[in-house]
Design a protein around this motif. Structure first.
Motif, PDB file in Angstrom:
ATOM      1  N   CYS A 118     -42.583 -37.038 -10.160  1.00  0.00           N
ATOM      2  CA  CYS A 118     -42.516 -38.431 -10.592  1.00  0.00           C
ATOM      3  C   CYS A 118     -43.002 -38.635 -12.022  1.00  0.00           C
ATOM      4  CB  CYS A 118     -43.302 -39.319  -9.637  1.00  0.00           C
ATOM      5  SG  CYS A 118     -42.645 -39.271  -7.973  1.00  0.00           S
ATOM      6  N   GLU A 166     -32.227 -55.363  -3.719  1.00  0.00           N
ATOM      7  CA  GLU A 166     -33.497 -55.994  -3.345  1.00  0.00           C
ATOM      8  C   GLU A 166     -33.486 -57.481  -3.678  1.00  0.00           C
ATOM      9  OE1 GLU A 166     -37.160 -56.513  -1.742  1.00  0.00           O
ATOM     10  OE2 GLU A 166     -35.955 -54.695  -1.613  1.00  0.00           O
ATOM     11  N   SER A 177     -41.982 -52.546 -12.276  1.00  0.00           N
ATOM     12  CA  SER A 177     -42.417 -51.191 -11.935  1.00  0.00           C
ATOM     13  C   SER A 177     -41.462 -50.142 -12.497  1.00  0.00           C
ATOM     14  CB  SER A 177     -42.503 -50.998 -10.423  1.00  0.00           C
ATOM     15  OG  SER A 177     -43.428 -51.881  -9.878  1.00  0.00           O
ATOM     16  N   MET A 185     -37.108 -45.970  -5.177  1.00  0.00           N
ATOM     17  CA  MET A 185     -36.918 -46.996  -4.164  1.00  0.00           C
ATOM     18  C   MET A 185     -38.134 -47.911  -4.052  1.00  0.00           C
ATOM     19  SD  MET A 185     -33.883 -46.839  -3.049  1.00  0.00           S
ATOM     20  CE  MET A 185     -33.415 -46.428  -4.707  1.00  0.00           C
ATOM     21  N   SER A 186     -39.334 -47.351  -4.141  1.00  0.00           N
ATOM     22  CA  SER A 186     -40.515 -48.203  -4.079  1.00  0.00           C
ATOM     23  C   SER A 186     -40.651 -49.043  -5.346  1.00  0.00           C
ATOM     24  CB  SER A 186     -41.777 -47.377  -3.841  1.00  0.00           C
ATOM     25  OG  SER A 186     -42.009 -46.518  -4.923  1.00  0.00           O
ATOM     26  N   ALA A 187     -40.234 -48.518  -6.485  1.00  0.00           N
ATOM     27  CA  ALA A 187     -40.310 -49.271  -7.737  1.00  0.00           C
ATOM     28  C   ALA A 187     -39.230 -50.346  -7.816  1.00  0.00           C
ATOM     29  CB  ALA A 187     -40.183 -48.326  -8.916  1.00  0.00           C
ATOM     30  N   SER A 188     -38.148 -50.183  -7.078  1.00  0.00           N
ATOM     31  CA  SER A 188     -37.061 -51.164  -7.149  1.00  0.00           C
ATOM     32  C   SER A 188     -37.450 -52.493  -6.528  1.00  0.00           C
ATOM     33  CB  SER A 188     -35.811 -50.620  -6.464  1.00  0.00           C
ATOM     34  OG  SER A 188     -36.006 -50.545  -5.069  1.00  0.00           O
ATOM     35  N   VAL A 189     -38.523 -52.520  -5.749  1.00  0.00           N
ATOM     36  CA  VAL A 189     -38.982 -53.765  -5.141  1.00  0.00           C
ATOM     37  C   VAL A 189     -39.418 -54.746  -6.225  1.00  0.00           C
ATOM     38  CG1 VAL A 189     -40.696 -54.775  -3.603  1.00  0.00           C
ATOM     39  CG2 VAL A 189     -39.608 -52.620  -3.022  1.00  0.00           C
ATOM     40  N   SER A 190     -40.034 -54.245  -7.287  1.00  0.00           N
ATOM     41  CA  SER A 190     -40.400 -55.122  -8.405  1.00  0.00           C
ATOM     42  C   SER A 190     -39.828 -54.535  -9.681  1.00  0.00           C
ATOM     43  CB  SER A 190     -41.916 -55.252  -8.512  1.00  0.00           C
ATOM     44  OG  SER A 190     -42.494 -54.026  -8.848  1.00  0.00           O
ATOM     45  N   ARG A 195     -37.860 -41.444  -3.650  1.00  0.00           N
ATOM     46  CA  ARG A 195     -38.872 -42.302  -3.018  1.00  0.00           C
ATOM     47  C   ARG A 195     -39.535 -43.201  -4.061  1.00  0.00           C
ATOM     48  NH1 ARG A 195     -41.197 -37.421  -0.639  1.00  0.00           N
ATOM     49  NH2 ARG A 195     -39.798 -36.882   1.034  1.00  0.00           N
ATOM     50  N   MET A 196     -39.880 -42.619  -5.206  1.00  0.00           N
ATOM     51  CA  MET A 196     -40.521 -43.366  -6.277  1.00  0.00           C
ATOM     52  C   MET A 196     -39.587 -44.477  -6.774  1.00  0.00           C
ATOM     53  SD  MET A 196     -41.350 -42.033 -10.109  1.00  0.00           S
ATOM     54  CE  MET A 196     -39.620 -41.670 -10.291  1.00  0.00           C
TER      55      MET A 196
END
Length: 187
Positions: free
Chosen positions: A87, A153, A131, A123-128, A120-121
Motif C-alpha cells: 500500500c 459509493e 482518502s 476499496m476502503s479509501a473509496s468510501v471517502s 483492499r486499500m
C-alpha cells in the motif's frame, strides 16, 4: 488479460519491453542488438524486446527461440518490497500498466498478492474521496478502479438517503416462511 486487436490498452501493454534470452543463433538478426558487431544474433544474447515480439518469436516456431525473463518490477527484490507493504509503493514508478503487464507475464511465475493488498486499500479509501488523494500515486488501472468505486459509493449513498422506496419482504418469501412454520408446528 483479454487480448483484443483493437484495444489501445492491450497495444500499450504488449509494447512494454521485457528481457529475453535467445536460445539459438538467428541469422541476419544482428541488427536487433545495437552492440552486436556481426550480422547474426548469437545464442545466449540478452535483449529487451517488446512483449508482442517475444510472444510472436515463440508462437510462430516449432521450437522456442527465446525465453522471456521477468521484468525487474516482478522479480524477488521488488516482490519483497511489495509483500512488506504494497500500500505504500508508488505504482507510477513501477509502470502505468503494472497489473495488465503482470497478467501477460504471469505464466512466468508471478503471484497476485500486490493486487489483493492494494485492492483492499482502494476499496476502503473509496468510501471517502479525500482518502484516495492520500494514497501513493496509483497506476492507470488503479485510478480507473478507484474512480469507479467512488462513483458507486456516491450512488449508493444517494439511493440510501433518498428513502422513497424502502425495502420490504416479498410476498413469496413471507408466505414461504409461514408455510415452513406451519409444517414445523405439525411435527
Amino acid at each position: 488479460m483479454n487480448n483484443s486487436y483493437l484495444s489501445i490498452l492491450d497495444i500499450l501493454v504488449t509494447n512494454e519491453r521485457v528481457p529475453c534470452r535467445f536460445l539459438h543463433d538467428l541469422p541476419k538478426m544482428g541488427f536487433m542488438d545495437p552492440s552486436a558487431a556481426e550480422d547474426d544474433l548469437k545464442a545466449g544474447a540478452t535483449l529487451d524486446v517488446p512483449l508482442w515480439l517475444a510472444e510472436n518469436f515463440n508462437s510462430s516456431c516449432r521450437i522456442p527461440l527465446l525465453t522471456v525473463d521477468l521484468p525487474k518490477i516482478y522479480k524477488d527484490a521488488y516482490r519483497e518490497i511489495l509483500n512488506a507493504d504494497a500500500c505504500t509503493v508508488d505504482m507510477q514508478k513501477l509502470g502505468q500498466h503494472f497489473y495488465e503487464l503482470g497478467c501477460y507475464v504471469a505464466k512466468h511465475d508471478i503471484k497476485g498478492e500486490t493486487f489483493r493488498q492494494r485492492f483492499r486499500m482502494l476499496m476502503s479509501a473509496s468510501v471517502s474521496s479525500d482518502s484516495i488523494g492520500s494514497i501513493q500515486p496509483l497506476s492507470a488501472s488503479e485510478r480507473k478502479r478507484a474512480a469507479a468505486a467512488a462513483a458507486t459509493e456516491r450512488a449508493l449513498s444517494g439511493w440510501l438517503q433518498r428513502g422513497d422506496c424502502p425495502l420490504t419482504t416479498a410476498n413469496m418469501v413471507a408466505n414461504h416462511r409461514k408455510r415452513k412454520r406451519a409444517e414445523m408446528e405439525m411435527l
